[in-house]
Scaffold this active site. Structure first.
Site, PDB file in Angstrom:
ATOM      1  N   CYS A 135       6.267  12.291 -68.785  1.00 50.84           N
ATOM      2  CA  CYS A 135       6.536  13.102 -67.594  1.00 50.84           C
ATOM      3  C   CYS A 135       7.534  14.226 -67.928  1.00 50.84           C
ATOM      4  O   CYS A 135       7.166  15.191 -68.581  1.00 50.84           O
ATOM      5  CB  CYS A 135       6.999  12.227 -66.444  1.00 50.84           C
ATOM      6  SG  CYS A 135       6.913  13.066 -64.825  1.00 50.84           S
ATOM      7  N   GLU A 178       4.782   3.323 -67.893  1.00 56.31           N
ATOM      8  CA  GLU A 178       5.860   2.333 -67.712  1.00 56.31           C
ATOM      9  C   GLU A 178       6.075   1.954 -66.244  1.00 56.31           C
ATOM     10  O   GLU A 178       6.733   0.950 -65.950  1.00 56.31           O
ATOM     11  CB  GLU A 178       7.169   2.860 -68.318  1.00 56.31           C
ATOM     12  CG  GLU A 178       7.945   3.856 -67.475  1.00 56.31           C
ATOM     13  CD  GLU A 178       7.412   5.276 -67.483  1.00 56.31           C
ATOM     14  OE1 GLU A 178       8.132   6.180 -67.030  1.00 56.31           O
ATOM     15  OE2 GLU A 178       6.258   5.495 -67.917  1.00 56.31           O
ATOM     16  N   HIS A 196       2.853   8.054 -66.089  1.00 62.31           N
ATOM     17  CA  HIS A 196       3.906   7.044 -66.277  1.00 62.31           C
ATOM     18  C   HIS A 196       3.294   5.673 -66.582  1.00 62.31           C
ATOM     19  O   HIS A 196       3.139   4.840 -65.684  1.00 62.31           O
ATOM     20  CB  HIS A 196       4.744   6.918 -65.006  1.00 62.31           C
ATOM     21  CG  HIS A 196       5.717   8.018 -64.768  1.00 62.31           C
ATOM     22  ND1 HIS A 196       6.939   8.086 -65.386  1.00 62.31           N
ATOM     23  CD2 HIS A 196       5.636   9.108 -63.973  1.00 62.31           C
ATOM     24  CE1 HIS A 196       7.590   9.164 -64.979  1.00 62.31           C
ATOM     25  NE2 HIS A 196       6.818   9.805 -64.127  1.00 62.31           N
TER      26      HIS A 196
END
Length: 236
Positions: free
Chosen positions: A97, A185, A183
Site C-alpha cells: 500500500c 496482511e 493488503h
C-alpha cells in the site's frame, strides 16, 4: 539467522488501536510459517527512526500508512533515500500500500490521490504476466484500502497486476523489488472496523459496496503468503 527489517510507516487508526496489533504484528501473523524462525526488527519510520546499517538485513518490508507519499515530511524524504539505497544494494524489498507507492515515487514513478475516490473492499486483480513474484496466478481477490494510486511506473519496473480501478496494483523490479497496493496482511474483521472508523470520508455507495464485499467474499492474502516468503528469502 534470517534478519528481516520492517519499516513501519504509520500507526494503527486511533479508534482501533485498543483491539488490533500494529502493522508489523499483522505481517508476523501473515508470515507466521517462517517469521517465527527469523530475527525481526521494527522501526517506526514515521517517528524518523531508521536502521543505521541496511546491510545488516536480508530483506525489508515497508508497511501501509494513512500518510501520502507526496506529503512534505522529513521522514518521507528520508525514506526515499533509504529505498534507493536498498534497491542499489539489491536487498529484497517488499512494499505494501503506502510502501508500494513510496517505492514507485522514490524511483521516478508518480503517485496521486485518485479522482476515483476510495478503493475499499475485496477486489479482483488480473495478472499481466504468468509466474510473477506474486506466484503463478491469473487472478487474485485481495483486500484494498486506499485513496492514492501509482499512475506511473518507475524505470525498469514490470507491471504484475491491475484492474480497471487501480491499473497499477502490483509491480516488480528485477527479483529484488515487489510492490503491492493491496493488503494481504489485513483480515476481514479489521478491514470492516477500519471502514467504519473512516465512514465519514467514504462515499455512501462505495461504503455499501465495500461492506458487502468484506462480508461475503473471500480473499487470497494467505494464499500468496508463501510466495511473499519465497520472495523475501529469494527462493524461487
Amino acid at each position: 539467522m534470517f534478519n528481516l527489517c520492517i519499516l513501519q510507516a504509520g500507526p494503527i487508526n486511533k479508534n482501533l488501536v485498543q483491539d488490533y496489533p500494529s502493522y508489523d504484528k499483522m505481517f508476523s501473523s501473515l508470515l507466521n510459517e517462517k517469521i517465527q524462525f527469523w530475527n525481526v526488527d521494527v522501526y517506526n519510520i514515521y517517528d524518523n527512526i531508521f536502521p543505521e546499517k541496511l546491510t545488516s538485513y536480508n530483506a525489508f518490508i515497508i508497511t501501509g500508512s494513512a500518510y501520502g507519499v507526496y506529503e512534505n515530511y522529513s521522514w518521507i524524504r528520508e525514506l526515499f533515500k533509504v529505498i534507493k539505497k536498498i534497491v542499489n544494494l539489491k536487498i529484497p524489498l517488499l512494499g505494501i500500500c503506502f510502501g508500494h507507492q513510496a517505492i514507485a515515487q522514490a524511483l521516478g514513478g508518480h503517485v496521486v490521490k485518485s479522482s476515483k475516490g476510495w478503493g475499499i473492499g475485496i477486489k479482483e486483480i488480473t495478472t499481466k504476466k504468468s509466474n510473477s513474484l506474486l506466484g503463478n496466478f491469473n487472478k487474485l481477490n485481495l483486500i484494498f484500502f486506499h485513496q492514492d494510486q501509482v499512475v506511473k511506473l518507475p524505470q525498469n519496473a514490470e507491471l504484475i497486476a491491475g484492474n480497471s480501478f487501480c491499473n497499477i496494483s502490483s509491480f516488480s523490479i528485477g527479483d529484488s523489488v515487489l510492490a503491492l497496493q493491496a493488503h494481504p496482511e489485513f483480515n476481514k474483521d479489521f478491514s470492516l472496523k477500519l471502514l467504519n472508523a473512516r465512514k465519514s470520508s467514504v462515499d455512501p455507495a462505495t461504503y455499501l459496496e465495500a461492506i458487502n464485499e468484506l462480508e461475503t467474499l473471500e480473499h487470497d492474502g494467505e494464499l500468496i503468503a508463501p510466495n511473499i516468503i519465497n520472495f523475501l528469502e529469494q527462493k524461487f
